[in-house]
Design a protein around this motif. Structure first.
Motif, short mmCIF file in Angstrom:
data_model
loop_
_atom_site.label_atom_id
_atom_site.label_comp_id
_atom_site.label_asym_id
_atom_site.label_seq_id
_atom_site.Cartn_x
_atom_site.Cartn_y
_atom_site.Cartn_z
N GLN A 86 3.44 0.77 9.72
CA GLN A 86 3.29 1.64 9.01
C GLN A 86 4.45 2.85 9.11
OE1 GLN A 86 0.85 2.37 6.71
NE2 GLN A 86 1.88 4.25 6.00
N GLN B 163 2.54 1.76 -3.22
CA GLN B 163 1.36 2.07 -4.31
C GLN B 163 0.99 3.59 -4.38
OE1 GLN B 163 -1.49 -0.88 -3.59
NE2 GLN B 163 -1.18 -1.87 -5.45
N GLN B 164 1.04 3.96 -2.85
CA GLN B 164 0.65 5.29 -2.66
C GLN B 164 1.77 6.30 -3.12
OE1 GLN B 164 -0.34 6.28 1.45
NE2 GLN B 164 -0.17 8.41 1.33
N ASP B 165 3.02 5.81 -3.01
CA ASP B 165 4.24 6.61 -3.52
C ASP B 165 4.03 6.75 -4.91
OD1 ASP B 165 7.00 7.71 -2.86
OD2 ASP B 165 7.32 6.06 -4.25
N ARG C 30 0.82 -1.24 0.04
CA ARG C 30 0.06 -0.03 0.04
C ARG C 30 1.01 1.32 -0.07
NH1 ARG C 30 -4.17 -2.05 4.41
NH2 ARG C 30 -5.46 -3.07 3.18
N GLN C 31 1.77 1.20 0.80
CA GLN C 31 2.96 2.35 0.91
C GLN C 31 3.53 2.74 -0.52
OE1 GLN C 31 2.69 4.56 3.60
NE2 GLN C 31 3.99 5.79 2.43
#
Length: 167
Positions: free
Chosen positions: A153, A62-64, A59-60
């Motif tokens: 996270q 992809q967010q980046d 997720r991190q």
């Protein structure tokens, strides 16, 4: 008058020299555009944490947006990771009783290795620590369980920063 405007235009554009639009990977990741992230290895006694870490890491990333996350068969490189430690440390004791804790820090330590799918060699490796804190109340087990995703996270943010910016 036209020469003056040309000169001003040249000076203003010179200030933009060196800037690039879009993601800029660190040198060691320059040939990587698609990244596979298989499930992390759990070297701790913490049950089920490998799924949480892998999902949070994906997720991190992809967010980046620097890398396209894909399967290993289509990837330029593979991010292999291991959860090496989940550490708890007393930060604050109960007033009047140094043996009883009122606050803990929780650290999740990850070991990351990026493997090139072309050469099967290690492109980069790094250890990252993510941390969080929790207060001890009526149910310390559930409070600790709630603190683990925050530490994970934090580690994922640091890992993504390393992979996309080099630090």
């Amino acid at each position: 008058m036209g020469g003056r405007w040309t000169w001003l235009l040249c000076l203003s554009l010179a200030g933009c020299a060196g800037y690039t639009i879009g993601p800029i990977q660190p040198g060691f990741m320059r040939d990587v555009h698609r990244l596979a992230v298989p499930i992390f290895e759990n070297r701790t006694v913490e049950p089920g944490i490998e799924t949480l870490v892998t999902t949070t890491m994906i997720r991190q990333l992809q967010q980046d947006g620097t890398y396209q996350i894909t399967g290993a068969d289509r990837a330029d490189a593979e991010l292999r990771g291991a959860i090496t430690d989940v550490l708890r440390a007393q930060i604050r004791s109960v007033t009047g009783n140094v043996l009883a804790s009122s606050e803990f820090s929780l650290t999740v330590r990850l070991h990351l290795e990026v493997f090139s799918n072309r050469t099967n060699g290690v492109i980069a490796q790094k250890d990252v620590d993510g941390s969080s804190r929790f207060f001890v109340g009526n149910d310390p087990t559930s409070q600790e369980r709630d603190a683990i995703p925050l530490a994970v996270q934090d580690a994922a943010v640091q890992a993504t920063s390393f992979l996309s910016e080099g630090w």
